[in-house]
Each structure stands twice: as structure tokens, then as C-alpha cells.
Design an enzyme around this catalytic site. Structure first.
Site, mmCIF file in Angstrom:
data_model
loop_
_atom_site.group_PDB
_atom_site.id
_atom_site.type_symbol
_atom_site.label_atom_id
_atom_site.label_comp_id
_atom_site.label_asym_id
_atom_site.label_seq_id
_atom_site.Cartn_x
_atom_site.Cartn_y
_atom_site.Cartn_z
ATOM 1 N N CYS A 98 -2.517 -5.567 4.349
ATOM 2 C CA CYS A 98 -3.068 -4.456 3.581
ATOM 3 C C CYS A 98 -1.954 -3.834 2.749
ATOM 4 O O CYS A 98 -1.002 -3.275 3.288
ATOM 5 C CB CYS A 98 -3.672 -3.406 4.513
ATOM 6 S SG CYS A 98 -4.279 -1.938 3.644
ATOM 7 N N VAL A 99 -2.064 -3.949 1.435
ATOM 8 C CA VAL A 99 -1.085 -3.341 0.536
ATOM 9 C C VAL A 99 -1.824 -2.966 -0.750
ATOM 10 O O VAL A 99 -2.703 -3.699 -1.209
ATOM 11 C CB VAL A 99 0.101 -4.307 0.270
ATOM 12 C CG1 VAL A 99 -0.364 -5.586 -0.412
ATOM 13 C CG2 VAL A 99 1.192 -3.644 -0.539
#
Length: 208
Positions: A98-99
Site C-alpha cells: 500500500c503506497v
């Protein structure tokens, strides 16, 4: 490979050429600590080795990551996964990363190199506010020493170059004399690390 597992048939020839060119450029001139693996039969399946950045709990490790391009890439971002097990706030149990770069901050002109550099930066500066691994996120905020110890232990168990296949810094001679030369030394170092890990595990179990 069938389209059930690959989006290569859905990408335009221009996109395929663009992706392949970028991968070949990265193979010729790799970013520091990153080695890309080219799958010429399927450019939608991109894998790379990322060296754990110095000064982090991941420093001794080499991490294998995978990018899966969507059928309408680059209009939509690829999905990114760690194939190497890692204890990190922004990595889910299935390895998904998750970025923001791959979410709300995505732009079609961001390339593969930018994505891999962003993932490397995530190892340096995790973002506990958008944690996929809530335990790691909470530990990072409240008990950093415990977080660091746990992340380091996972790195030493799962992210050794021998287990991952190769380090990013070994791009030129994966199978050459350099690898063989260091094999004996690596084994000794790993034996010492295993002893250290067993002691750390016993200490942690006593504290539970």
C-alpha cells in the site's frame, strides 16, 4: 501464457514497447540497490530484487518484489507485491503493498523505475497511518525498538540473498566466480545469524 494470467494481450503495442525499453534501460543502468528481472514473454509480469536500505531493520536483506500491470496501464497503476516475507506496516499478509503512488497519487507518466524507487523508499520511511499490517503499524508508533527487532528478525530469516536468488548489487555476476567465492563465507555468516536468531526468539518467547 494465457490471458487468464496475463494482461499482455490487452496492452497496446506502444505500451509494450515503452515498458520493455524502460526495463532494458534499468537492466543496463540499474538504480542503486535495485535489479530488475525481465520476462520477455510477458512484460506485464515484472519482478525485481531490492536491497534493504542501510540504517533500517531491512538492511541485511534482499527483497523480491512483483509488479502486475493492469490491462489499461498506464492509465491505471499496477499492483505491487513483496514475494519475500516482510514485517512492514504497508505490506499485507499476502504481500500486497500500500503506497499512495499506486493509489491516489498515480499519474500515467510515472514509470516502472519510479515505482520501484518508491517501494525502496517505503522501506526507509514506512507510513503507519495507512497500514495494511495493523500490528506492525501500531508497534512502529508505540514500541519502535520491538518493531525494529521483529522486522530485523523476519529479514534475517526470509530475506537472505541465497533464499531470494540474488542481491541487487550482484547483478553482473549471479553465477560467476564471485558468487562461489563468497558461498562458504555466507554459510558461516548464516550459521552465526541462525544462532543469534534462536537466542532472540527464546528471549521474545520469555517476554510473552
Amino acid at each position: 501464457m494465457s490471458s487468464q494470467y496475463s494482461n499482455v494481450e490487452n496492452l497496446s503495442p506502444q505500451t509494450i514497447r515503452q515498458v520493455m525499453k524502460e526495463l532494458q534501460d534499468m537492466e543496463t543502468t540499474p538504480p542503486e540497490g535495485i535489479k530488475v528481472l525481465i520476462n520477455e514473454s510477458d512484460v506485464t509480469d515484472i519482478q525485481a530484487f531490492i536491497d534493504g536500505p542501510a540504517g533500517t531493520p531491512y538492511a541485511v536483506g534482499v527483497f523480491r518484489v512483483k509488479l502486475t500491470l493492469s490491462k489499461d496501464f498506464p492509465q491505471t497503476p499496477p499492483k505491487a507485491y513483496f514475494l519475500t516475507k516482510i514485517f512492514h506496516p504497508n505490506v499485507a499478509s499476502n504481500g500486497e503493498i500500500c503506497v499512495n503512488t499506486l493509489k491516489k497519487d498515480w499519474k500515467p507518466d510515472l514509470g516502472i523505475k519510479h515505482i520501484l524507487l518508491t517501494i525502496k523508499c517505503l522501506l526507509i520511511v514506512p507510513n503507519p497511518e495507512s497500514a495494511l499490517n495493523e500490528e506492525a503499524g501500531k508497534m512502529l508508533l508505540e514500541r519502535y525498538d520491538d518493531y525494529s527487532q521483529r522486522a530485523r528478525m523476519m529479514t534475517e530469516i526470509h530475506a537472505q540473498p541465497a533464499k531470494c536468488g540474488a542481491g541487487a548489487s550482484d547483478a553482473k555476476d549471479d553465477d560467476g566466480p564471485s558468487t562461489k567465492k563468497h558461498a562458504g563465507l555466507d554459510k558461516k555468516l548464516q550459521d552465526k545469524k541462525k544462532e543469534k536468531l534462536l537466542k532472540e526468539k527464546k528471549r521474545m518467547l520469555k517476554r510473552l
